[in-house]
Design a protein around this motif. Structure first.
Motif, PDB file in Angstrom:
ATOM      1  N   LYS A 212      26.312  -8.676-154.643  1.00  0.00           N
ATOM      2  CA  LYS A 212      27.210  -8.819-153.486  1.00  0.00           C
ATOM      3  C   LYS A 212      26.666  -9.949-152.637  1.00  0.00           C
ATOM      4  O   LYS A 212      25.513  -9.908-152.182  1.00  0.00           O
TER       5      LYS A 212
ATOM      6  N   VAL B  75      35.488  -9.361-149.456  1.00  0.00           N
ATOM      7  CA  VAL B  75      34.492  -8.300-149.496  1.00  0.00           C
ATOM      8  C   VAL B  75      34.480  -7.571-150.826  1.00  0.00           C
ATOM      9  O   VAL B  75      33.467  -7.058-151.270  1.00  0.00           O
TER      10      VAL B  75
ATOM     11  N   ASP C  86      32.001  -2.670-147.795  1.00  0.00           N
ATOM     12  CA  ASP C  86      30.628  -2.789-148.249  1.00  0.00           C
ATOM     13  C   ASP C  86      29.797  -1.816-147.414  1.00  0.00           C
ATOM     14  O   ASP C  86      29.387  -2.131-146.300  1.00  0.00           O
TER      15      ASP C  86
ATOM     16  N   TYR D 100      28.256  -2.370-143.731  1.00  0.00           N
ATOM     17  CA  TYR D 100      29.073  -1.708-142.708  1.00  0.00           C
ATOM     18  C   TYR D 100      28.194  -0.835-141.826  1.00  0.00           C
ATOM     19  O   TYR D 100      28.325  -0.816-140.602  1.00  0.00           O
TER      20      TYR D 100
ATOM     21  N   TRP E  37      33.073  -8.648-141.353  1.00  0.00           N
ATOM     22  CA  TRP E  37      33.350  -8.931-142.755  1.00  0.00           C
ATOM     23  C   TRP E  37      33.403  -7.655-143.579  1.00  0.00           C
ATOM     24  O   TRP E  37      34.269  -7.492-144.434  1.00  0.00           O
ATOM     25  N   SER E  38      32.445  -6.765-143.312  1.00  0.00           N
ATOM     26  CA  SER E  38      32.337  -5.610-144.191  1.00  0.00           C
ATOM     27  C   SER E  38      33.419  -4.575-143.910  1.00  0.00           C
ATOM     28  O   SER E  38      33.597  -3.666-144.696  1.00  0.00           O
TER      29      SER E  38
ATOM     30  N   ASN F 129      36.504  -4.998-144.135  1.00  0.00           N
ATOM     31  CA  ASN F 129      37.653  -5.244-144.998  1.00  0.00           C
ATOM     32  C   ASN F 129      38.959  -5.142-144.210  1.00  0.00           C
ATOM     33  O   ASN F 129      39.901  -4.492-144.608  1.00  0.00           O
TER      34      ASN F 129
END
Lengths: 170, 639, 105, 359
Positions: free
Chosen positions: A25, A78, D99, D103, D155-156, D158
């Motif tokens: 990732k 993501v 993620d 997160y 970003w995490s 989503n």
């Protein structure tokens, strides 16, 4: 106590470095890299190079990592995962790296470093004066060159990242 | 005395060629014709002045001096170097006059003949190029310079024969002329190399030094098949001359070359280029004469005699008027060759040499006149064949009179130019070689016969039904005819023996009355036979040709020379030699090359994977290399 | 200098870090991650500068100064590289190494 | 570096320290003390954060001529306690295809970096946990790390609103960090040191720095407050969480305690900015004109907090006074006005010091 802290830092650095180059990732890899950098900043703190540590945090943590994150934000989603590397390539690369490490460590272990035990406190002013010194051993020229380079890079980065549009308007 | 101004004579045509050639699209036709004529007129005037100047003042103690102006160009060794320059001696001055005269006349004539043609300016630029090349050949100071211009002459001849490049036959003829003369020039080049290798010089002056001492010395140097290498070199050089001058066996290109415009035939294939071979032999005459007791000269004589006879025989049977003239040219050049061949060196003994040059001069005049006249006729009736002509004397009086003068001249009718020069040749032959003499007399009769066959067929005989009534040619064409007709008569009265001799010393030549009488009577008999056969339309000639049957067909087909060449090239060369050579080339030469290529490609395909374009792969090799080097260094360092 | 830690320990640490970076540089397929590996390599050498300075020549500051220069150059290099990567993404919608090998052969 | 040195400044209660050393072995005692310090700081800032929230609501009410929270406890003093309880007890939700690691990491990132900055502040002469010789620079370094948490959160999650909010936050923070740093640098020129305690010492005799440096100092202060407000993502620079455009911005998808961390971090950041301003411009814990300097029992921390509260009030005042900027206006303000002004200001300050024009 410092020994313990050093080993903790070393563990952090190596573990997160490995994680950083193997994680699939991408943003996690970036964060692992950040941890490695923070660990290195910790090393600097440990040897009392506070100024260098702060620079490490500011430039790497606040600058380069943020740039990386921005790049990831712009071009990755993501849910995406990075492509797997072929096992053969991994093996070759691992063998090469291990061989290189072995040679390096061997060289290091056989070389008698003339360690001195004196301790001198590092002041920010000393670094500043050395950077701006124009006497023998001073770093004024590289310092100015670096500043010019940074300006050039800034302009270059803007021009490159703007890409097509700039040229179309011309 | 300074003759350096003569360099202008070839340079003016060169400048004309550059101007007309580079700006052929810009210059209007009306100007280019005048420009060309003006330039050649200047050259003509200059060469006349040169001749006057040289022959009046060029003597020192009774011997004509040789003037050389030259510049060293390529240096091989101290002695062996190629010069470019100008050589002034009697024959080169004489040739200059001939070339510029004919060229000037042809320029004037072409203004009328080529009128309205698409490539008018191009034609004049080619003509200028040819004039430049021919003058350069004539004035060359050494063999190599001569060879350069020799090839330039060939190239411009190629351009002019193929002038009507939309006609396949013209293109084929140009190619044929080029290839055949190239093949002969190969001999020339080999001869040059051979001679320059053994003598260490290209210079005419060294090669023909009057004493002949050097030549004798060289001749003894080495031998091959019983002859000295120098003789072989001379024979090889003569091979080039044979090609250019259309002697046997390299004559096959000349008839086909008549595909070019008629003025071109007049200029190149009658008066100037084809006599280059004669000029070459004359230029090297001392070498030919002295080396090995003149063996090479014997070859020249027999080749000339045989060519002369064969060409005369073929000419009798032909129907295309330009071809008849072409074979006639070949025959007359054979005359010149045999005259050179039977000549000796000193004083009156060198009569043949003088006669050859004399005949060259007069022949240039009357043969150019014949061609131009034929051109005028063709211009009028738009055909090359005798069957389309007849009774033209009524329509074209000037052409008729001038053509008659030329025919009489070539037939050796007393009082005309041809009579004098031919007489000298016969005298020289009679004095040296009886066999050649008899053959020459026979050729003289045949010449008169076929020439008047031509004359009567064109200007007398049956009046054809012309689509357009033929009319006299324009003034621009008739003026050169008249001038050349004048020269065809007056040329004979020039005392040539005072000017052009083998040993450069003037002598007195007299007409040998008995021999002259025999020759002229033979010629007159020929004319009479022709008169009987062709004055009125009759079946007589056909009967005769039927009577000879096979022989007639044999001669009519030019002794099957073309077919022989075709057989040799197609069947033998291409069929056997070329086939095996091409098999070797395809399988052995190409095979090994392709094999090397294939191996290279397959190896490259194998190893190009290394060049993957990925920085990482390169870095991997880099690091691997560093690790290995580091290991080696440490190992050495520790041990 | 750090009590109880010899220079060999520290150099071992930085060597390991360096070769982890090298390994990442070899194996990563994405340009950004490749760039990150380069950062690891750079950092390992910067640490070496500082620590060798501390251990061997504590009176001097050259190691620290070089380290500062390395950090500045790393920042410049990263900024440019990321600008190029973003531009590349605009052009071919990919930042994979395998898509950027048109210079091969 | 000797770690016991680090503990020496902690003389807030020398008796406690002595007591702990008396009942434990030395190593254990030093660890214990470190833990106690950490816990004390955490507790302090949790409470401070909570009451700043209350203060914000009260100030807002005051500006809008209403009463504000007044039901829970006297004058509504326990209102935020109740809110915190509610948040703690709420379910932690998340969206699918996130993620998880990042997160969950993001809020801690934000709060930890905020708390780390606190370690170097001199609340009073002895109340300072970590008197590092590059204190000001350390603050800049730490604050530059905080933005990473916001970016990760955006970003995490989503979620496109969260992502846009994070991007805005990133560019805003990076841009205004420059102005913060440069205005701090202007003041460092004046003091000649980066160590916070020495900066305060320099003001004991010569007066507050905002007076010592007069014109350039005042300009620097104004720039610092503007940039600081922007760096904490507060109105009028709250594009990051502009409700009308992005929902709640980068923390849209967070709930319960994780949301509370973000919320708290914002107020702590406000506190940090104000504290830096107080240290750099208003003499830190020094009393105005030295009025309490000789009173031994008087807590110096009082003056520090009073000054900080005053500046926090100023920032809240901004919030309810100015309308929100657009993104382009935000960047224009920084790059076209504040940055050149700042650079000129540094030169001006250098001239002032060079010619010895300081008061």
């Amino acid at each position: 106590m410092e020994t313990i802290i050093f080993y903790i830092l070393a563990a952090i650095i190596i573990l997160f470095a490995v994680a950083s180059v193997t994680s699939r990732k991408i943003l996690r890899a970036v964060i692992y890299l950040l941890f490695v950098l923070i660990g290195i900043a910790g090393l600097y703190f440990l040897v009392d190079y506070n100024f260098l540590a702060a620079i490490q945090l500011t430039v790497y943590g606040g600058g380069i990592i943020v740039l990386f994150i921005f790049a990831v934000l712009l071009i990755h989603h993501v849910e995406l995962e990075l492509e797997k590397t072929a096992l053969k390539k991994k093996l070759i690369a691992g063998a090469l790296s291990a061989a290189g490490l072995a040679v390096t460590l061997w060289a290091i272990s056989t070389y008698p470093f003339p360690v001195t035990d004196t301790y001198t406190s590092i002041e920010v002013a000393d670094i500043g004066l050395l950077l701006l010194s124009y006497e023998d051993g001073g770093f004024i020229l590289p310092f100015e060159v670096i500043s010019v380079l940074l300006v050039a890079v800034m302009i270059g980065a803007i021009v490159i990242a703007k890409g097509k549009k700039l040229t179309e308007n011309n | 005395m300074d003759f350096s101004y003569t360099i202008l004579i070839p340079l003016i045509p060169l400048a004309l060629f550059l101007i007309l050639g580079l700006f052929s699209k810009k210059i209007p036709a009306s100007i280019s014709g005048w420009l060309g004529s003006l330039g050649l007129g200047t050259s003509f005037a200059l060469s006349l002045y040169t001749a006057y100047h040289y022959f009046m003042e060029g003597k020192l103690e009774g011997v004509y001096q040789t003037f050389i102006y030259k510049q060293t160009w390529l240096v091989f060794t101290d002695k062996l170097h190629i010069d470019l320059g100008v050589l002034i001696d009697p024959i080169s001055v004489m040739m200059m006059v001939v070339v510029t005269t004919i060229s000037f006349m042809v320029h004037l004539y072409s203004r009328g003949y080529m009128h309205g043609d698409d490539g008018y300016t191009r034609f004049f630029s080619y003509l200028a190029l040819f004039s430049f090349s021919m003058l350069g050949l004539v004035m060359a100071t050494n063999l190599f310079q001569m060879y350069i211009f020799w090839e330039l002459v060939g190239a411009s001849s190629f351009l002019l024969i193929g002038y009507y490049y939309t006609k396949p036959s013209a293109v084929a003829a140009a190619k044929k002329a080029f290839i055949v003369t190239r093949f002969a020039d190969l001999g020339f080049l080999l001869g040059i190399l051979l001679i320059s290798y053994y003598t260490g010089t290209f210079d005419f002056q060294d090669l023909t030094s009057q004493e002949g001492m050097l030549i004798a010395g060289w001749g003894a140097s080495a031998s091959f098949m019983g002859l000295s290498v120098f003789t072989w070199g001379l024979i090889l050089i003569y091979m080039g001359g044979v090609g250019k001058s259309a002697m046997l066996p390299f004559h096959i290109w000349l008839p086909d070359a008549m595909e070019g415009p008629t003025p071109v035939s007049a200029l190149i294939h009658a008066a100037t280029m084809v006599v280059a071979g004669v000029y070459l032999v004359a230029r090297l005459f001392p070498a030919f004469y002295f080396v090995d007791g003149g063996f090479a000269l014997q070859v020249v004589a027999y080749v000339g005699a045989i060519s002369s006879l064969v060409a005369a025989l073929i000419a009798i049977t032909q129907t295309d008027i330009k071809r008849i003239l072409a074979f006639s040219t070949m025959s007359q050049i054979g005359y010149m060759m045999l005259a050179l061949g039977v000549s000796k060196y000193e004083g009156h003994e060198g009569l043949g040499y003088m006669a050859s040059m004399f005949h060259l001069f007069t022949h240039a005049m009357f043969k150019a006149l014949l061609f131009l006249g034929a051109g005028s006729v063709i211009h009028a009736v738009h055909s090359n064949y005798m069957k389309d002509m007849g009774s033209l004397r009524k329509y074209m009086p000037i052409t008729h009179i001038t053509f008659l003068i030329a025919a009489l001249s070539i037939a050796g009718f007393p009082g005309f130019a041809g009579f004098f020069s031919k007489d000298e040749i016969l005298v020289a032959a009679f004095e040296n070689n009886k066999l050649i003499y008899y053959s020459s007399v026979l050729v003289a009769g045949l010449t008169a016969f076929y020439m008047f066959r031509l004359y009567f067929n064109i200007f007398w005989g049956e009046d054809r039904k012309y689509k357009h009534t033929p009319h006299e040619s324009p003034l621009s064409m008739t003026i050169p005819l008249i001038f050349l007709a004048f020269m065809s008569i007056a040329g004979g009265y020039i005392p040539f023996s005072q000017f052009v001799t083998a040993d450069l010393m003037p002598f007195e030549a007299h007409i040998n009355i008995p021999l002259a009488a025999i020759a002229s009577s033979v010629g007159i008999i020929g004319i009479i036979i022709a008169f009987i056969f062709y004055k009125k339309p009759s079946e007589l000639s056909k009967k005769f040709s039927n009577a000879f049957g096979v022989i007639y067909t044999f001669i009519y087909n030019k002794l099957y020379f073309d077919e022989l060449y075709l057989f040799v090239t197609k069947k033998i060369l291409f069929g056997i030699v070329a086939f095996s050579a091409s098999w070797f080339d395809k399988n052995v030469v190409d095979g090994s090359m392709i094999g090397i290529g294939n191996v290279t490609v397959s190896v490259a395909n194998k190893i190009k994977g290394m060049q993957s374009g990925k920085l990482q792969d390169y870095a991997m090799s880099f690091v691997g290399g560093i690790v290995v080097i580091a290991m080696v260094v440490f190992y050495i360092w520790i041990s | 200098m750090i009590a109880g830690i010899s220079i060999y320990d520290i150099l071992t640490l930085t060597s390991i870090l360096f070769f982890i970076g090298v390994y990442g540089f070899f194996t990563r397929e994405n340009l950004i991650t490749v760039l990150m590996s380069v950062e690891l390599i750079l950092n390992a050498s910067a640490v070496n500068f500082v620590l060798i300075n501390t251990y061997l020549y504590p009176d001097l500051l050259q190691g620290a100064v070089f380290s500062i220069f390395i950090i500045a150059l790393a920042a410049a290099e990263t900024a440019l590289a990321i600008a190029i990567i973003i531009n590349l993404y605009k052009l071919i919608y990919s930042v994979e190494v395998k898509d950027t090998e048109t210079m091969k052969y | 570096m000797n770690f016991t040195q680090m503990i020496i400044p902690l003389n807030i209660t020398k008796t406690i320290s002595d007591w702990i050393y008396s009942i434990m072995p030395e190593t254990a005692a030093s660890y214990t003390i470190m833990v106690i310090i950490a816990v004390a700081y955490l507790a302090l800032f949790a409470v401070a954060g909570l009451y700043l929230v209350l203060l914000e609501r009260k100030v807002a009410a005051w500006f809008q001529l209403r009463i504000g929270p007044n039901r829970v406890g006297p004058w509504g003093l326990l209102q935020t306690m109740a809110d915190a309880l509610k948040l703690v007890s709420k379910e932690l939700t998340s969206t699918i295809k996130i993620d998880k690691f990042l997160y969950n990491l993001a809020p801690y990132f934000v709060i930890v970096s905020a708390l780390m900055a606190m370690a170097v502040f001199p609340f009073s002469e002895q109340f300072q946990a970590f008197d590092i010789n590059i204190g000001v620079f350390f603050l800049i370094a730490i604050s530059s790390i905080g933005v990473i948490g916001i970016l990760l959160a955006g970003w995490s999650s989503n979620n496109k609103y969260a992502l846009i909010g994070a991007m805005r936050s990133g560019l805003q923070t990076i841009s205004y960090e420059l102005s913060v740093g440069l205005s701090i640098l202007t003041m460092v020129l004046l003091t000649g040191t980066l160590q916070l305690s020495e900066i305060i010492e320099a003001q004991r005799t010569g007066g507050w720095l905002i007076l010592q440096g007069h014109v350039p100092s005042i300009i620097a202060f104004m720039i610092f407050m503007v940039a600081g407000t922007a760096e904490t993502n507060r109105a009028p620079f709250d594009l990051v969480e502009a409700e009308s455009e992005l929902g709640a911005g980068f923390h849209t998808e967070y709930s319960g305690m994780k949301f509370a961390y973000f919320f708290l971090a914002e107020f702590i950041n406000m506190f940090i900015i104000s504290s830096i301003a107080v240290v750099l411009f208003f003499g830190g814990w020094l009393s105005p004109f030295g009025i309490t300097e000789n009173i031994v029992w008087f807590p110096q921390v009082f003056w520090f907090l009073i000054k900080v509260l005053g500046l926090i009030f100023l920032m809240m005042w901004f919030r309810w006074t100015f309308p929100r900027l657009r993104v382009d206006q935000l960047l224009t303000l920084e790059w076209k006005y504040l940055l050149p002004l700042n650079l000129m200001n540094i030169v001006l300050m250098a001239i002032v010091i060079w010619l010895n024009w300081t008061i």
